[in-house]
Design an enzyme around this catalytic site. Sequence first.
Site, PDB file in Angstrom:
ATOM      1  CD1 TRP A 195      15.437 -18.432 -45.994  1.00 34.00           C
ATOM      2  CD2 TRP A 195      16.276 -19.806 -47.542  1.00 34.00           C
ATOM      3  NE1 TRP A 195      16.376 -19.221 -45.389  1.00 34.00           N
ATOM      4  CE2 TRP A 195      16.916 -20.070 -46.299  1.00 34.00           C
ATOM      5  CE3 TRP A 195      16.649 -20.551 -48.653  1.00 34.00           C
ATOM      6  CZ2 TRP A 195      17.898 -21.058 -46.160  1.00 34.00           C
ATOM      7  CZ3 TRP A 195      17.636 -21.531 -48.511  1.00 34.00           C
ATOM      8  CH2 TRP A 195      18.247 -21.769 -47.286  1.00 34.00           C
ATOM      9  CG  ASP A 196      11.893 -19.681 -43.362  1.00 31.16           C
ATOM     10  OD1 ASP A 196      11.836 -20.668 -42.607  1.00 31.16           O
ATOM     11  OD2 ASP A 196      12.897 -18.961 -43.462  1.00 31.16           O
ATOM     12  CD  GLU A 240      14.899 -24.456 -37.654  1.00 33.19           C
ATOM     13  OE1 GLU A 240      15.450 -23.424 -38.081  1.00 33.19           O
ATOM     14  OE2 GLU A 240      14.688 -24.658 -36.434  1.00 33.19           O
ATOM     15  CE1 TYR A 245      13.739 -14.163 -33.960  1.00 32.16           C
ATOM     16  CE2 TYR A 245      13.886 -11.806 -34.410  1.00 32.16           C
ATOM     17  CZ  TYR A 245      14.321 -13.108 -34.636  1.00 32.16           C
ATOM     18  OH  TYR A 245      15.339 -13.338 -35.529  1.00 32.16           O
ATOM     19  N   GLY A 278      21.111 -17.365 -45.056  1.00 29.44           N
ATOM     20  CA  GLY A 278      20.127 -18.396 -44.738  1.00 29.44           C
ATOM     21  C   GLY A 278      20.745 -19.593 -44.032  1.00 29.44           C
ATOM     22  CG  ASP A 317      21.083 -18.105 -39.682  1.00 28.21           C
ATOM     23  OD1 ASP A 317      20.817 -18.090 -40.900  1.00 28.21           O
ATOM     24  OD2 ASP A 317      20.271 -17.772 -38.817  1.00 28.21           O
TER      25      ASP A 317
END
Length: 420
Positions: free
Chosen positions: A33-34, A381, A79, A155, A157
């Site tokens: 979705w980003d 963010e 990551y 989304g 979280d």
Amino acid sequence: MNLDEQAREILRRNDKGGYTVPTHGLYPYQWNWDSAFAAWGFATFDLPRAWDELDTLMSSQWDDGMVPHIIFHKSDPGYFPGPEVWDTGQTPPSSGISQPPVAAIMARQIWATDRDAGTERIKALYPKLVGWHRWWHDYRCTFGPAAITHPWESGRDNCPDWDIGMADVDGSGVGEYTRRDTGHVNPEMRPGKADYDRYIAMLQYGRSTGWDQAKIVAGGPFLMADPGITFMLLRAHEDLSAIGRELGQDVSEIDSWATELRSALPLIWNDALGAYDARNLRNDAFAGVLGSGAFLAYLAGAGNPKLDAQLMRAWDAVNYGIPSADPESEIFDPRRYWRGPTWPVVNSLIALGLTENGRSELAERLRSETADLIRKHGFYEYFDPVDATPCGGADFTWTAAIWLTWAGNETENAQQKGAA
């Protein structure tokens, strides 16, 4: 460099050639979705690049129609959990869950910027979007409202909505692992270890089924109805149907999905809360938590007076934007990921719904408060809704995109007030 130029520079800097990372370091891959919001942002200054973003996103689509929440285009050992942990066997490598289906919403917005230039691009995207929406209907709406099988799928979280479902997940046997997120941002702003253990346990269960979505829904450790996804999917169905009609397609199947989903909304209305609420589909219990997912009802034209009252109570208790959790509850944490902060990206979706439902003054208040956060601190963010402290990743793609498409665009009324 003014804010418009800074926002465009962030999108260019986070552009990896056909896809955009949310921000360097913390999120080094393409997030679903980003990416859709990035495309919307690119559409304000580079329309072909906007369509490329959506094309690259949809190129990761699985055979069953799912579009995963992370696409691992290039290896990045910094990551966790990376492609070897998910082990989905897909090309390109990806995670095994999805994410909020906002791509059709953004595609329609982008197409509106230049109908002629976008027609061939959206024609090519349309069947892929239909396939993804069919996946949501077949694998996540089997109980009526849209459900998630992992909090990351929402989304949002670690929002408090999922606490009751998370309590039933055993994370004690996941083994050793090293998180990377807390090396990039303040650990106090991120989910705790107990939560992360449970996230990994859910991932491991999905992997043990070979990512068989029917098995995950039937027997997985976590399954909750999500108001946020429900409203975003409902709005996306309606936008996809509108796209299809303009392309001369038969949209009866999409319309039937939207009708079914809207008819399921009473199943997530918690009258005791006076709002839409997440629901644990393993035992039918409501979360009993007011979160920003409930206010995405406005995006789908599903607001009502009781929800209006809750919106204004929660909003008036803070100073900047819609908080992601009830600021008058004990669980409110204004700087911890999704447990209180305000998110420009969610504010933009709520404002879109408010505007379309004739609530332009509220929409302008939300835009103005979001713009103040960005003017004060830049493209972070998310933010503390009480004192505006910037949180999470810096130089964030979707915050830059939201500035270019919405937050930085003063309405005519606001401009007149400023000149008075």
